[in-house]
Design an enzyme around this catalytic site. Structure first.
Site, PDB file in Angstrom:
ATOM      1  N   SER A 148       0.288  -1.291   0.227  1.00  0.00           N
ATOM      2  CA  SER A 148       0.048   0.054   0.453  1.00  0.00           C
ATOM      3  C   SER A 148       0.524   1.108   0.225  1.00  0.00           C
ATOM      4  CB  SER A 148      -0.685   0.061   0.872  1.00  0.00           C
ATOM      5  OG  SER A 148      -2.150   0.739   0.972  1.00  0.00           O
ATOM      6  N   ASP A 278      -9.738  -6.218  -4.619  1.00  0.00           N
ATOM      7  CA  ASP A 278      -8.993  -5.062  -3.997  1.00  0.00           C
ATOM      8  C   ASP A 278     -10.158  -3.825  -4.395  1.00  0.00           C
ATOM      9  OD1 ASP A 278      -7.764  -3.153  -3.177  1.00  0.00           O
ATOM     10  OD2 ASP A 278      -5.888  -3.526  -2.928  1.00  0.00           O
ATOM     11  N   HIS A 306      -7.870  -5.938  -0.345  1.00  0.00           N
ATOM     12  CA  HIS A 306      -6.310  -4.710   0.058  1.00  0.00           C
ATOM     13  C   HIS A 306      -5.768  -5.818   0.785  1.00  0.00           C
ATOM     14  CE1 HIS A 306      -4.753  -1.174  -0.452  1.00  0.00           C
ATOM     15  NE2 HIS A 306      -4.556  -1.036   0.394  1.00  0.00           N
TER      16      HIS A 306
END
Length: 336
Positions: A148, A278, A306
């Site tokens: 991320s 995601d 995610h």
């Protein structure tokens, strides 16, 4: 029954009851303390040691296992509002003969939080480079992993400091420009236009908002007890003002697409891992990266959102080990 025997049972029962009552009290009254103890225990179980490094007056907090050897060291960068311990679920499945380093990103957990710090993606890249030099981790090239926001930083780091990195794993990284916005990004833009920065979905302030964030980030629907949700919120609330400042910094024009702007400069072998479901960062980002990074391979995980590291830790660890073995011509059996 003999009185001494009765007393023995009473004493034994009382001795057992004390830790049980302490646990129940902690769970009901101080769930955040229980969460901290949980991470402490998990680190000890996995052999991860916590240390501090300093660059001038700036402190980095990190955990590590193993020592540098003939295999590349592995540096792991966590995501937005997380901390070094988020990697423990993956560390559990990584070989013990690898040198692992998990660092708290700038402003997070035990790493210095300064109002003067540059929290842009490039600013964070420079901070991580300072950390690398403090540990002399770049004495020989290392493998860099980020997820991320941490993936955003990791990708730009590989572009800025190519001689430091021998290979790269990007796990659903931020920082890419898509042709269309997914519902989550559309919602963020609406919040931005209305200046409702108190309602950022990734910065929960109630157990209900925490539950919503977990559902947003995970494909698997975890059944989390209310007290644990409360504990997770209690741990975060003192830091939420910083998280808002950081979030606004990394989504502004200076930082929003830093990975996209630098991805063609990434020359090291690169592994791209993404959860197919995601909802935060669309899986099509994997193709965007693969088209710009010539020496790359894509792994899309079915039934995964995610939070790849939390949802599929065993699979993530296996993909990393297999990738390292293929890139560095290392016998896979030796890594396991």
């Amino acid at each position: 029954m003999d009185l001494d025997v009765v007393n023995m049972f009473v004493i034994a029962g009382g001795t057992l009851a004390i830790p049980i009552l302490a646990f129940v009290a902690s769970f009901l009254l101080w769930p955040s303390a229980l969460i901290r103890i949980y991470y402490w225990y998990w680190r000890r179980t996995l052999g991860m040691q916590v240390r501090y490094a300093h660059h001038e007056d700036y402190q980095f907090c990190y955990s590590f296992r193993g020592r540098p050897g003939h295999k590349p060291s592995i540096l792991m960068l966590h995501g937005f509002s997380a901390h070094k311990d988020m990697w423990l679920s993956v560390v559990k499945f990584l070989p013990k003969n690898l040198h692992l380093v998990c660092v708290d990103m700038p402003g997070h957990e035990g790493t210095t939080r300064s109002s003067l710090d540059d929290l842009s993606i490039v600013g964070q890249v420079k901070r991580i480079h300072q950390f690398v030099e403090c540990l002399k981790l770049n004495k020989k090239p290392f493998h860099l992993i980020g997820t991320s926001m941490g993936g955003h930083v990791a990708g730009v780091y590989a572009a800025y400091y190519p001689s430091d990195v021998c290979s790269l794993s990007l796990v659903c990284p931020a920082g890419l420009q898509y042709s269309t916005d997914n519902p989550f990004v559309q919602r963020l833009k609406e919040l931005e236009e209305s200046a409702a920065i108190q309602k950022i979905p990734l910065i929960p302030s109630t157990p209900e908002e925490m539950s919503e964030m977990l559902q947003l980030c995970s494909y698997v629907r975890f059944k989390v007890p209310q007290q644990i949700l409360q504990g997770l919120v209690d741990v975060r609330i003192p830091h939420n003002s910083f998280y808002r400042k950081l979030f606004l910094e990394i989504v502004n024009e200076k930082s929003r697409y830093s990975l996209h702007e630098n991805m063609d400069k990434i020359k090291v072998p690169t592994q791209i891992i993404w959860g197919k479901q995601d909802q935060v960062l669309d899986v099509s980002g994997a193709d965007i990266l693969a088209k710009s990074i010539s020496n790359s391979q894509v792994e899309v995980l079915e039934n995964c959102g995610h939070s790849v590291v939390m949802e599929r830790p065993r699979k993530t660890a296996k993909l990393i080990v297999d990738f390292l073995a293929s890139v560095h011509n290392t016998d896979n059996k030796k890594l396991n």
